[in-house]
Design an enzyme around this catalytic site. Structure first.
Site, PDB file in Angstrom:
ATOM      1  N   ASP A   4     126.140  49.360 -92.699  1.00 17.32           N
ATOM      2  CA  ASP A   4     125.454  50.540 -93.219  1.00 17.32           C
ATOM      3  C   ASP A   4     125.601  51.682 -92.219  1.00 17.32           C
ATOM      4  O   ASP A   4     125.126  51.603 -91.086  1.00 17.32           O
ATOM      5  CB  ASP A   4     123.967  50.227 -93.436  1.00 17.32           C
ATOM      6  CG  ASP A   4     123.212  51.415 -94.008  1.00 17.32           C
ATOM      7  OD1 ASP A   4     123.071  51.481 -95.243  1.00 17.32           O
ATOM      8  OD2 ASP A   4     122.765  52.281 -93.221  1.00 17.32           O
ATOM      9  N   TYR A  36     125.349  60.095 -88.880  1.00 14.87           N
ATOM     10  CA  TYR A  36     125.325  59.257 -87.679  1.00 14.87           C
ATOM     11  C   TYR A  36     126.472  59.595 -86.728  1.00 14.87           C
ATOM     12  O   TYR A  36     126.417  59.252 -85.550  1.00 14.87           O
ATOM     13  CB  TYR A  36     125.419  57.769 -88.042  1.00 14.87           C
ATOM     14  CG  TYR A  36     124.293  57.222 -88.876  1.00 14.87           C
ATOM     15  CD1 TYR A  36     123.130  57.945 -89.120  1.00 14.87           C
ATOM     16  CD2 TYR A  36     124.402  55.954 -89.445  1.00 14.87           C
ATOM     17  CE1 TYR A  36     122.114  57.432 -89.909  1.00 14.87           C
ATOM     18  CE2 TYR A  36     123.378  55.419 -90.226  1.00 14.87           C
ATOM     19  CZ  TYR A  36     122.248  56.164 -90.465  1.00 14.87           C
ATOM     20  OH  TYR A  36     121.242  55.641 -91.246  1.00 14.87           O
ATOM     21  N   LYS A  49     126.405  57.673 -96.556  1.00 13.95           N
ATOM     22  CA  LYS A  49     125.376  58.503 -97.188  1.00 13.95           C
ATOM     23  C   LYS A  49     125.735  59.985 -97.163  1.00 13.95           C
ATOM     24  O   LYS A  49     126.406  60.458 -96.243  1.00 13.95           O
ATOM     25  CB  LYS A  49     124.028  58.298 -96.470  1.00 13.95           C
ATOM     26  CG  LYS A  49     123.627  56.830 -96.307  1.00 13.95           C
ATOM     27  CD  LYS A  49     122.323  56.675 -95.559  1.00 13.95           C
ATOM     28  CE  LYS A  49     122.060  55.223 -95.196  1.00 13.95           C
ATOM     29  NZ  LYS A  49     122.891  54.759 -94.063  1.00 13.95           N
ATOM     30  N   HIS A  85     120.942  60.722 -98.800  1.00 11.74           N
ATOM     31  CA  HIS A  85     120.234  60.299 -97.591  1.00 11.74           C
ATOM     32  C   HIS A  85     118.743  60.641 -97.633  1.00 11.74           C
ATOM     33  O   HIS A  85     117.904  59.816 -97.253  1.00 11.74           O
ATOM     34  CB  HIS A  85     120.898  60.942 -96.376  1.00 11.74           C
ATOM     35  CG  HIS A  85     120.727  60.163 -95.118  1.00 11.74           C
ATOM     36  ND1 HIS A  85     121.700  60.101 -94.144  1.00 11.74           N
ATOM     37  CD2 HIS A  85     119.713  59.400 -94.660  1.00 11.74           C
ATOM     38  CE1 HIS A  85     121.280  59.332 -93.147  1.00 11.74           C
ATOM     39  NE2 HIS A  85     120.072  58.907 -93.441  1.00 11.74           N
TER      40      HIS A  85
END
Length: 278
Positions: free
Chosen positions: A45, A50, A75, A108
């Site tokens: 994930d 990120y 996401k 998200h």
């Protein structure tokens, strides 16, 4: 090591335990994901925000594991909801991941102040039809957000990924999800270390009874509740510990004791409220 799967409402299966790379530094991601894959994880994930999709992709490419055996989630970030931007955003993510499609693509956050999450959801439906993602879902959506997108489109998300741990169980969301056949993914499943979860008697006593760590007990609680979890660690020994949760079961009494740790008033939340993230 065979990790059990659960079936999504679109007919696809998802491994119930995965590896999350939230806050894994970009420079550490390839090594960390490679070690997770070596240990036996097959569900990764990540997210565009990120900043480590390239590392995830490199680890996958170098693993030698057939693509069909892997489940990859990423996401859509908050500033990509408008216009055709979701189409551009997923293609950028796919380029970084080195993949032709992802298995699951999520919005998200709903960013309600911008009032564009319904448009983003309509775009995700198009992305699924275009074959860029196999399943679609949401993250951090509360019941009003969920009800709105389903009423407008008739398309129910496959998952809702929410903050969920013993002190903050979001029963209104999980009850709605159960009634609509939406799977719950629990992020921060161990409370992100922001309270003394492992020192609570209900957790500590169950760990002693089963000769497991408190973290293993909490992960087992999630699994028996039907949640999909992907704890994050960059240490191989912790990766191995987190996956070693399929050889014991908590009793009904132990489950109820952990269930009772949520005061039910929302005070157990350790991260941002979805209505305040925009």
């Amino acid at each position: 090591m065979t990790i059990p799967t659960v079936q999504l409402n679109d007919g696809y299966d998802i491994p119930q335990l995965g590896y999350g790379v939230f806050r894994v530094p970009a420079g550490d991601t390839e090594r960390a994901v490679s070690e997770a894959l070596e240990v036996g994880y097959r569900h990764i994930d990540t997210a565009a925000i990120y900043g480590n999709e390239e590392g995830v992709g490199a680890a996958i490419a170098n693993s030698g594991i057939p693509r069909r055996e892997l489940f990859v989630t990423t996401k859509l970030w908050n500033d990509r909801h408008d216009g055709n931007d979701p189409h551009d955003a997923i293609r950028e993510s796919l380029d970084r991941l080195g993949l032709e499609r992802v298995d699951l693509y999520l919005i998200h956050w709903p960013t309600p102040a911008k009032d564009n999450y319904l448009h983003a959801w309509e775009q995700l439906i198009e992305l699924r039809a275009a074959g860029l993602t196999r399943s679609i879902g949401v993250s951090n959506f509360l019941v009003p957000h969920l009800e709105r997108i389903v009423a407008a489109t008739g398309v129910v998300p496959a998952v809702d990924q929410i903050e969920l741990h013993p002190a903050h169980q979001q029963r209104d969301v999980t009850d709605w999800a159960a009634a609509q056949d939406v799977r719950i993914e629990a992020w921060g499943p161990l409370g992100q270390g922001k309270y003394d979860l492992f020192g609570i008697p209900a957790v500590r006593e169950a760990a002693s009874a089963h000769q497991k760590s408190p973290a293993q007990v909490v992960l087992r609680w999630h699994l028996q509740k039907g949640n999909i979890v992907f704890p994050k660690s960059v240490r191989r020994e912790r990766l191995e510990e987190n996956i070693d949760v399929f050889d014991f079961e908590l009793s009904d009494a132990e489950l109820r004791a952990i269930d009772a740790l949520d005061p039910g008033d929302g005070t157990g939340r350790v991260s941002s409220h979805p209505d305040e993230v925009n």
